[in-house]
Design an enzyme around this catalytic site. Structure first.
Site, short mmCIF file in Angstrom:
data_model
loop_
_atom_site.label_atom_id
_atom_site.label_comp_id
_atom_site.label_asym_id
_atom_site.label_seq_id
_atom_site.Cartn_x
_atom_site.Cartn_y
_atom_site.Cartn_z
N ASP A 83 0.86 -1.17 0.00
CA ASP A 83 0.00 0.00 0.00
C ASP A 83 0.91 1.23 0.00
O ASP A 83 2.12 1.12 0.26
CB ASP A 83 -0.91 -0.05 1.23
N ASP B 58 0.05 5.11 1.17
CA ASP B 58 -0.06 5.99 2.33
C ASP B 58 -0.08 5.17 3.62
O ASP B 58 -0.83 4.21 3.76
CB ASP B 58 -1.33 6.83 2.25
N ASP C 164 -7.49 13.76 4.46
CA ASP C 164 -8.07 14.29 3.21
C ASP C 164 -7.13 14.08 2.03
O ASP C 164 -7.09 14.88 1.09
CB ASP C 164 -8.43 15.77 3.36
N TYR C 165 -6.34 13.00 2.07
CA TYR C 165 -5.50 12.55 0.96
C TYR C 165 -4.18 13.32 0.84
O TYR C 165 -4.03 14.40 1.40
CB TYR C 165 -6.23 12.62 -0.39
N SER D 84 -9.32 7.18 -5.04
CA SER D 84 -10.63 7.59 -5.54
C SER D 84 -10.74 9.07 -5.91
O SER D 84 -11.64 9.42 -6.69
CB SER D 84 -11.71 7.25 -4.51
N LYS E 196 -9.21 -2.19 -3.49
CA LYS E 196 -9.13 -2.99 -2.28
C LYS E 196 -10.34 -2.68 -1.39
O LYS E 196 -10.74 -1.53 -1.31
CB LYS E 196 -7.83 -2.67 -1.52
#
Length: 217
Positions: free
Chosen positions: A39, A41, A50-51, A85, A135
């Site tokens: 993965d 992050d 918030d990405y 996303s 995922k």
């Protein structure tokens, strides 16, 4: 595991099926088929609620580069599999994501010359699309295995990929691993048949690297 759509994963640029040029493993080591699915992050770089929205927010976790270097020095190929996303929801572009990944690659190699990411795959789809590539579904891992194997066995050839029940004669993945910081990562590992190792998001890959390499603490 059910899903609504067999939506495929994506690479940062170009098509998923395009040939992959692989950099040799350190020391001329022959690849024995092991893959470290990572993965992003909370494993390689610091994640945010918030990405990671821009290059300026890229911050490697401690010893991430050395850990990836150690994976490749021990004979693993490294495949990043990350849910992203914001791309599919229009928050930012695929080009922005590619620039973030380029910065991660740059910082990794700055810290360890062997910390090369052999392949980076992402799922741009929103959770409600329930894509096979997102995922906890295993689509990114399935694609990663096929792309890396094809690059090893047939360099320069186009990838003809299969997913789910369409993929017959799957290889044994028991010697490969998946490292992630979320339950969805562990579910994807189980669905794909690899050993799942969950790490702490503030520590990342370095927190489990000795377990991956079979080194006693």
């Amino acid at each position: 595991m059910g899903c609504d759509k067999m939506l495929p994963p994506q690479r940062d640029s170009g098509k998923l099926e395009q040939p992959l040029d692989m950099i040799p493993l350190p020391g001329g080591k022959a690849w024995d088929g092991r893959i470290a699915y990572l993965d992003r992050d909370g494993v390689i770089n610091r994640g945010f609620e918030d990405y990671v929205n821009s290059v300026d927010q890229v911050e490697l976790l401690p010893m991430a580069a050395k850990s990836i270097g150690e994976l490749r020095r021990s004979g693993f190929r490294v495949c990043v599999v990350t849910n992203q996303s914001p791309v599919g929801r229009g928050l930012w572009s695929r080009e922005n994501l590619a620039s973030i990944h380029s910065e991660i690659r740059r910082l990794l190699l700055l810290d360890d010359k062997d910390a090369h990411l052999d392949l980076v795959l992402h799922s741009p789809y929103a959770p409600w699309e329930n894509s096979w590539a997102r995922k906890p579904n295993p689509g990114m891992l399935e694609a990663g295995r096929q792309i890396l194997e094809n690059a090893e066995k047939s360099p320069g050839s186009v990838n003809n990929l299969f997913f789910g029940n369409d993929w017959k004669d799957r290889p044994d993945e028991s010697s490969s691993i998946m490292v992630g910081d979320l339950p969805t990562d562990m579910m994807a590992a189980e669905a794909h048949g690899v050993r799942g190792l969950r790490c702490e998001p503030e520590i990342g890959l370095y927190g489990v690297i000795m377990d991956v390499l079979g080194v006693k603490k």
